[in-house]
Design a protein around this motif. Sequence first.
Motif, short mmCIF file in Angstrom:
data_model
loop_
_atom_site.label_atom_id
_atom_site.label_comp_id
_atom_site.label_asym_id
_atom_site.label_seq_id
_atom_site.Cartn_x
_atom_site.Cartn_y
_atom_site.Cartn_z
N PHE A 320 -5.78 7.85 -10.94
CA PHE A 320 -6.43 6.54 -10.90
C PHE A 320 -7.68 6.64 -10.02
CE2 PHE A 320 -2.56 3.54 -11.67
CZ PHE A 320 -2.16 4.34 -12.74
N PRO A 321 -8.73 5.86 -10.32
CA PRO A 321 -9.84 5.74 -9.36
C PRO A 321 -9.29 5.19 -8.04
CG PRO A 321 -10.41 4.76 -11.48
CD PRO A 321 -8.95 5.08 -11.54
N SER A 323 -10.17 2.99 -6.06
CA SER A 323 -10.19 1.53 -5.93
C SER A 323 -9.01 0.87 -6.65
CB SER A 323 -11.51 0.98 -6.49
OG SER A 323 -11.64 1.33 -7.87
N LYS A 324 -8.37 1.60 -7.58
CA LYS A 324 -7.28 1.03 -8.36
C LYS A 324 -5.90 1.52 -7.89
CE LYS A 324 -9.94 0.07 -12.53
NZ LYS A 324 -10.02 0.23 -14.01
N ARG A 325 -5.88 2.32 -6.85
CA ARG A 325 -4.59 2.80 -6.34
C ARG A 325 -3.96 1.73 -5.45
NH1 ARG A 325 -7.16 8.46 -4.54
NH2 ARG A 325 -7.36 9.40 -6.61
N GLU A 326 -2.70 1.48 -5.72
CA GLU A 326 -1.96 0.52 -4.91
C GLU A 326 -1.19 1.21 -3.79
OE1 GLU A 326 1.36 -3.06 -5.49
OE2 GLU A 326 0.76 -1.80 -7.19
N PHE A 327 -0.65 2.38 -4.08
CA PHE A 327 0.23 3.06 -3.11
C PHE A 327 -0.29 4.42 -2.64
CE2 PHE A 327 3.02 0.39 -5.79
CZ PHE A 327 3.46 -0.48 -4.81
N GLY A 328 -1.32 4.96 -3.28
CA GLY A 328 -1.93 6.18 -2.75
C GLY A 328 -1.93 7.36 -3.71
N TYR A 329 -2.74 8.33 -3.35
CA TYR A 329 -3.01 9.53 -4.15
C TYR A 329 -1.74 10.29 -4.51
CZ TYR A 329 -4.92 14.25 -5.02
OH TYR A 329 -5.23 15.48 -5.55
N TYR A 330 -0.85 10.51 -3.53
CA TYR A 330 0.35 11.32 -3.79
C TYR A 330 1.62 10.55 -3.45
CZ TYR A 330 2.62 15.79 -4.73
OH TYR A 330 3.36 16.80 -5.31
N ALA A 331 1.63 9.26 -3.73
CA ALA A 331 2.77 8.42 -3.37
C ALA A 331 4.06 8.94 -3.99
CB ALA A 331 2.52 6.98 -3.81
N MET A 332 5.06 9.16 -3.14
CA MET A 332 6.36 9.70 -3.54
C MET A 332 7.43 8.62 -3.39
SD MET A 332 6.04 13.34 -1.46
CE MET A 332 7.78 13.78 -1.74
N PRO A 333 8.27 8.41 -4.40
CA PRO A 333 9.36 7.43 -4.26
C PRO A 333 10.34 7.83 -3.15
CG PRO A 333 9.00 7.96 -6.56
CD PRO A 333 8.20 8.94 -5.77
N ILE A 334 10.88 6.82 -2.50
CA ILE A 334 11.89 7.03 -1.44
C ILE A 334 13.25 6.67 -2.01
CG2 ILE A 334 12.67 6.36 0.85
CD1 ILE A 334 9.76 5.51 1.45
#
Length: 408
Positions: A320-321, A323-334
């Motif tokens: 995603f660009p 500006s369109k990321r909500e949780f981040g470049y490498y967001a990992m589920p917990i």
Amino acid sequence: MISNISTTKTNAKRFLLDFQLLNDSKTPSNKNESELALNIIRNLECIQLDPIAAVERNHHLVLQARQPNYRVEILEKLISNRHLFEYVANAACIIPIEDFPKFKIIQDFYINTIHTSTQSLNEIMEKVMDQMMKSEPLPSRALKSDKIVKGYWDNAKPTTKETTLALNILFDLGKITVAKRNGNEKFYTATENHVPKSFLNERSNISINDSKEALIRKYMKAYRIFDFEDPRFGWFKTTAKERIAIRDKLLHQGIVIPVDIKNVKRQYYILTEDVEKLETSDEYTDCSTVKFLPPLDNLLWRRSRIEDLFNFSYKWEIYFPESKREFGYYAMPILYGDKLIGRIDPKYLRKSNILQIKLLQIESHIKIDSKLLNELRKALKQFAVFHKAKNIVIETTSPKSLIKKISI
């Protein structure tokens, strides 16, 4: 033939987590480090490769989530010792070596579909094969060529080095394989140098139809709870009509059984041999530790299943660009017990040995009590140790009040 069985989301989740080895009580521990890692890969059927290195790479993170003391050297040793091979399954994957014959159908697909323009590479491919047969495993950089050609992944103009295209074609055809890894660098050799002769012979003798059936079964064992809407059911391209035919045949043979999951509209299926395990899954004590799952973890392969069973929406925002990321470049589920409770966006700053947590996010409906906080701290410290980080820096949390409670 057994009719549909019914279950709850909780039972389905625990059943799935048991097979995914994300319940600590289900992960074998009476083996040495290499045996344990190999056993995990065999249980999962394969693990997905990815070169992105915001933190450690996906294939290592899959193992670390299930084997807390895992080290990257373990996987590299298993590959060089000929216990594993690399090929296309869910995508580029690391696969137990004994499964090599099952992938004949994929190799046959490449034989029949790789563009005829690659015939012009016959001479360089022969030279590459000659080197691969005679020498120790070689990295692509050892193959010298300044000639640029059009790879079958190129769009308008040629951008691919001739030897790179030759390597890719030979790999897809199953003629060469990865025999060694050093970090993200791959070392290739002729397949017959890496795959034991018995499996090569089995690959030669297996029919395409038997290969297809074996790969479908491997797919179902990897997913355990699956649907027939996946256009790559069995890890090869299928039409909706073909998938219906596969489903009906499996049902008629009694190999699979429909599962009705309460409050889930989608029709799921499991292997008939797994019915008892599903029906008794609520008897198992689910793990209550926190685990960080990489974006291409086996549990996450089917996003619709995650939404159906875990009520959790996950998108990998790496493409995603910003500006369109909500949780981040490498967001990992917990993962916490049998729930997906939020996301962590980590980055390992290698020069300073700092594990940077750009975002630690917990879903608004999750109660943040002392037990959860303790488990989050443990998981963060373990994640830092795995990366050999000296410090952990948490930049942002959601909710904002979490940052004061989670101090490490």
